[in-house]
Design a protein around this motif. Structure first.
Motif, PDB file in Angstrom:
ATOM      1  N   THR A  77       0.829  -1.207   0.000  1.00  0.00           N
ATOM      2  CA  THR A  77       0.000   0.000   0.000  1.00  0.00           C
ATOM      3  C   THR A  77       0.862   1.255   0.000  1.00  0.00           C
ATOM      4  OG1 THR A  77      -1.779  -1.141   1.182  1.00  0.00           O
ATOM      5  CG2 THR A  77      -1.768   1.264   1.284  1.00  0.00           C
ATOM      6  N   ARG A  78       1.992   1.187   0.690  1.00  0.00           N
ATOM      7  CA  ARG A  78       2.836   2.364   0.875  1.00  0.00           C
ATOM      8  C   ARG A  78       3.812   2.593  -0.274  1.00  0.00           C
ATOM      9  NH1 ARG A  78       4.980   0.934   5.671  1.00  0.00           N
ATOM     10  NH2 ARG A  78       6.882   0.160   4.747  1.00  0.00           N
ATOM     11  N   THR A  79       4.325   1.504  -0.862  1.00  0.00           N
ATOM     12  CA  THR A  79       5.358   1.600  -1.890  1.00  0.00           C
ATOM     13  C   THR A  79       4.733   1.893  -3.244  1.00  0.00           C
ATOM     14  OG1 THR A  79       6.657  -0.032  -0.663  1.00  0.00           O
ATOM     15  CG2 THR A  79       7.348   0.425  -2.920  1.00  0.00           C
ATOM     16  N   ARG A  80       5.362   2.753  -4.036  1.00  0.00           N
ATOM     17  CA  ARG A  80       4.824   3.109  -5.351  1.00  0.00           C
ATOM     18  C   ARG A  80       4.684   1.885  -6.237  1.00  0.00           C
ATOM     19  NH1 ARG A  80       8.416   7.422  -8.237  1.00  0.00           N
ATOM     20  NH2 ARG A  80       9.934   5.812  -7.717  1.00  0.00           N
ATOM     21  N   SER A  81       3.595   1.806  -6.958  1.00  0.00           N
ATOM     22  CA  SER A  81       3.364   0.716  -7.895  1.00  0.00           C
ATOM     23  C   SER A  81       4.468   0.695  -8.945  1.00  0.00           C
ATOM     24  CB  SER A  81       2.002   0.881  -8.572  1.00  0.00           C
ATOM     25  OG  SER A  81       1.794  -0.124  -9.531  1.00  0.00           O
ATOM     26  N   GLY A  82       5.015  -0.479  -9.205  1.00  0.00           N
ATOM     27  CA  GLY A  82       6.066  -0.618 -10.203  1.00  0.00           C
ATOM     28  C   GLY A  82       7.460  -0.656  -9.618  1.00  0.00           C
ATOM     29  N   ASP A  83       7.606  -0.305  -8.351  1.00  0.00           N
ATOM     30  CA  ASP A  83       8.915  -0.347  -7.692  1.00  0.00           C
ATOM     31  C   ASP A  83       9.076  -1.669  -6.947  1.00  0.00           C
ATOM     32  OD1 ASP A  83       9.393   2.142  -8.656  1.00  0.00           O
ATOM     33  OD2 ASP A  83       9.092   3.187  -6.768  1.00  0.00           O
ATOM     34  N   ALA A  84       9.271  -2.751  -7.699  1.00  0.00           N
ATOM     35  CA  ALA A  84       9.315  -4.077  -7.085  1.00  0.00           C
ATOM     36  C   ALA A  84      10.520  -4.242  -6.164  1.00  0.00           C
ATOM     37  CB  ALA A  84       9.315  -5.159  -8.168  1.00  0.00           C
ATOM     38  N   LEU A  85      11.678  -3.742  -6.574  1.00  0.00           N
ATOM     39  CA  LEU A  85      12.860  -3.882  -5.726  1.00  0.00           C
ATOM     40  C   LEU A  85      12.738  -3.064  -4.446  1.00  0.00           C
ATOM     41  CD1 LEU A  85      15.872  -3.964  -8.233  1.00  0.00           C
ATOM     42  CD2 LEU A  85      14.809  -5.855  -6.996  1.00  0.00           C
ATOM     43  N   GLN A  86      12.185  -1.862  -4.543  1.00  0.00           N
ATOM     44  CA  GLN A  86      11.982  -1.057  -3.332  1.00  0.00           C
ATOM     45  C   GLN A  86      10.988  -1.748  -2.408  1.00  0.00           C
ATOM     46  OE1 GLN A  86      13.694   1.986  -2.500  1.00  0.00           O
ATOM     47  NE2 GLN A  86      12.909   1.193  -0.553  1.00  0.00           N
ATOM     48  N   LEU A  87       9.975  -2.371  -2.988  1.00  0.00           N
ATOM     49  CA  LEU A  87       9.010  -3.112  -2.183  1.00  0.00           C
ATOM     50  C   LEU A  87       9.702  -4.243  -1.432  1.00  0.00           C
ATOM     51  CD1 LEU A  87       6.122  -3.790  -1.297  1.00  0.00           C
ATOM     52  CD2 LEU A  87       5.843  -5.064  -3.433  1.00  0.00           C
ATOM     53  N   LEU A  88      10.622  -4.932  -2.094  1.00  0.00           N
ATOM     54  CA  LEU A  88      11.369  -6.016  -1.460  1.00  0.00           C
ATOM     55  C   LEU A  88      12.153  -5.496  -0.253  1.00  0.00           C
ATOM     56  CD1 LEU A  88      11.786  -9.051  -2.214  1.00  0.00           C
ATOM     57  CD2 LEU A  88      13.930  -8.356  -3.267  1.00  0.00           C
ATOM     58  N   VAL A  89      12.795  -4.345  -0.433  1.00  0.00           N
ATOM     59  CA  VAL A  89      13.543  -3.716   0.660  1.00  0.00           C
ATOM     60  C   VAL A  89      12.604  -3.333   1.795  1.00  0.00           C
ATOM     61  CG1 VAL A  89      14.944  -1.725   1.312  1.00  0.00           C
ATOM     62  CG2 VAL A  89      15.334  -2.849  -0.887  1.00  0.00           C
ATOM     63  N   ASP A  90      11.481  -2.709   1.454  1.00  0.00           N
ATOM     64  CA  ASP A  90      10.544  -2.233   2.472  1.00  0.00           C
ATOM     65  C   ASP A  90       9.983  -3.385   3.292  1.00  0.00           C
ATOM     66  OD1 ASP A  90      11.042   0.251   1.447  1.00  0.00           O
ATOM     67  OD2 ASP A  90       9.099   0.485   0.457  1.00  0.00           O
ATOM     68  N   VAL A  91       9.659  -4.483   2.632  1.00  0.00           N
ATOM     69  CA  VAL A  91       9.149  -5.651   3.361  1.00  0.00           C
ATOM     70  C   VAL A  91      10.227  -6.209   4.284  1.00  0.00           C
ATOM     71  CG1 VAL A  91       8.384  -8.054   3.116  1.00  0.00           C
ATOM     72  CG2 VAL A  91       7.335  -6.260   1.728  1.00  0.00           C
ATOM     73  N   GLY A  92      11.475  -6.219   3.819  1.00  0.00           N
ATOM     74  CA  GLY A  92      12.559  -6.679   4.684  1.00  0.00           C
ATOM     75  C   GLY A  92      12.636  -5.878   5.966  1.00  0.00           C
ATOM     76  N   HIS A  93      12.541  -4.558   5.857  1.00  0.00           N
ATOM     77  CA  HIS A  93      12.581  -3.693   7.045  1.00  0.00           C
ATOM     78  C   HIS A  93      11.346  -3.900   7.920  1.00  0.00           C
ATOM     79  CE1 HIS A  93      16.143  -1.182   6.591  1.00  0.00           C
ATOM     80  NE2 HIS A  93      15.924  -1.159   5.285  1.00  0.00           N
ATOM     81  N   GLU A  94      10.190  -3.928   7.291  1.00  0.00           N
ATOM     82  CA  GLU A  94       8.942  -4.070   8.062  1.00  0.00           C
ATOM     83  C   GLU A  94       8.893  -5.416   8.780  1.00  0.00           C
ATOM     84  OE1 GLU A  94       5.020  -2.422   9.011  1.00  0.00           O
ATOM     85  OE2 GLU A  94       6.680  -1.548   7.887  1.00  0.00           O
ATOM     86  N   LEU A  95       9.361  -6.461   8.105  1.00  0.00           N
ATOM     87  CA  LEU A  95       9.368  -7.792   8.715  1.00  0.00           C
ATOM     88  C   LEU A  95      10.329  -7.828   9.899  1.00  0.00           C
ATOM     89  CD1 LEU A  95       8.497 -10.739   8.749  1.00  0.00           C
ATOM     90  CD2 LEU A  95      10.266 -11.218   7.037  1.00  0.00           C
ATOM     91  N   THR A  96      11.484  -7.180   9.765  1.00  0.00           N
ATOM     92  CA  THR A  96      12.448  -7.132  10.856  1.00  0.00           C
ATOM     93  C   THR A  96      11.836  -6.486  12.088  1.00  0.00           C
ATOM     94  OG1 THR A  96      14.378  -7.092   9.405  1.00  0.00           O
ATOM     95  CG2 THR A  96      14.651  -6.134  11.580  1.00  0.00           C
ATOM     96  N   LEU A  97      11.154  -5.362  11.898  1.00  0.00           N
ATOM     97  CA  LEU A  97      10.500  -4.680  13.018  1.00  0.00           C
ATOM     98  C   LEU A  97       9.416  -5.559  13.632  1.00  0.00           C
ATOM     99  CD1 LEU A  97      10.036  -2.126  14.723  1.00  0.00           C
ATOM    100  CD2 LEU A  97       8.489  -1.314  12.936  1.00  0.00           C
TER     101      LEU A  97
END
Length: 204
Positions: A77-97
């Protein structure tokens, strides 16, 4: 209504106590009696909701898988559509938290890797693995990955590192920190991204 609310509270308390017990002791050594005591309910109440230890573990796994899906959905929901690699990074951070704060989510991964836990009672790691693979496939189709870099091999490496961080974090919390995730992605992104300008290793 009061009885239903009490049942919901009891089930939630049992899932929390079971998650703590399974993570701390492992599936086989964890005692249903200890779990019921920690939850503040009787053994009869535990068995009313979960007739077997396997049923209780399956419920913990199901709850953990749902929380993992919610982590992914928040980032999507937060990451811009089409930014698959950024989404991967964001999920990594969110999952860690989430893993630091959510005992049920941690227990899902712990049970997945516990050789004493019955197979087929749930899926947490496999969902994460499929999601990482699908996300990197999408990145590849969009031209986000370096040319000639096999998306499936990148997916296996990212999945192994992600699960590995969680396992190492059981002994040393530094492994499940924003700093560690940022350092990991700062190292990985330049190796896999076709053009990594605009990608934020610290999460968007």
């Amino acid at each position: 209504m009061v009885k239903q609310e009490r049942a919901v509270r009891t089930r939630k308390a049992l899932l929390g106590a079971a998650a703590d017990g399974f993570s701390r002791e492992g599936y086989a050594p964890a005692s249903l009696l200890d779990i019921s005591r920690q939850a503040g309910v009787t053994s009869g109440a535990l068995h009313f909701h979960f007739p077997t230890k396997a049923a209780l573990a399956s419920a913990v796994m199901a709850a953990a898988a749902q929380r993992l899906r919610e982590v992914v959905q928040r980032c999507e929901t937060r990451t811009r559509s089409g930014d698959a690699l950024q989404l991967l990074v964001d999920v990594g951070h969110e999952l860690t938290l989430a893993m630091r704060e959510d005992a049920v989510l941690r227990a899902g991964f712990d049970l997945d890797g516990d050789p004493g836990c019955p197979r087929g009672i749930g899926e947490v790691s496999s969902f994460l693995g499929r999601w990482i693979t699908a996300t990197l496939d999408r990145a590849d189709r969009a031209g986000e990955l370096r040319q000639g870099l096999p998306a499936d091999q990148v997916a296996r490496a990212v999945f192994a590192c992600t699960v590995g961080f969680q396992m190492l974090g059981r002994r040393d919390p530094a492994w499940v920190s924003r700093r560690m995730q940022t350092r990991f992605w700062a190292l990985v992104l330049p190796q896999i991204a076709a053009g990594h300008r605009g990608l934020d290793a610290a999460g968007s």
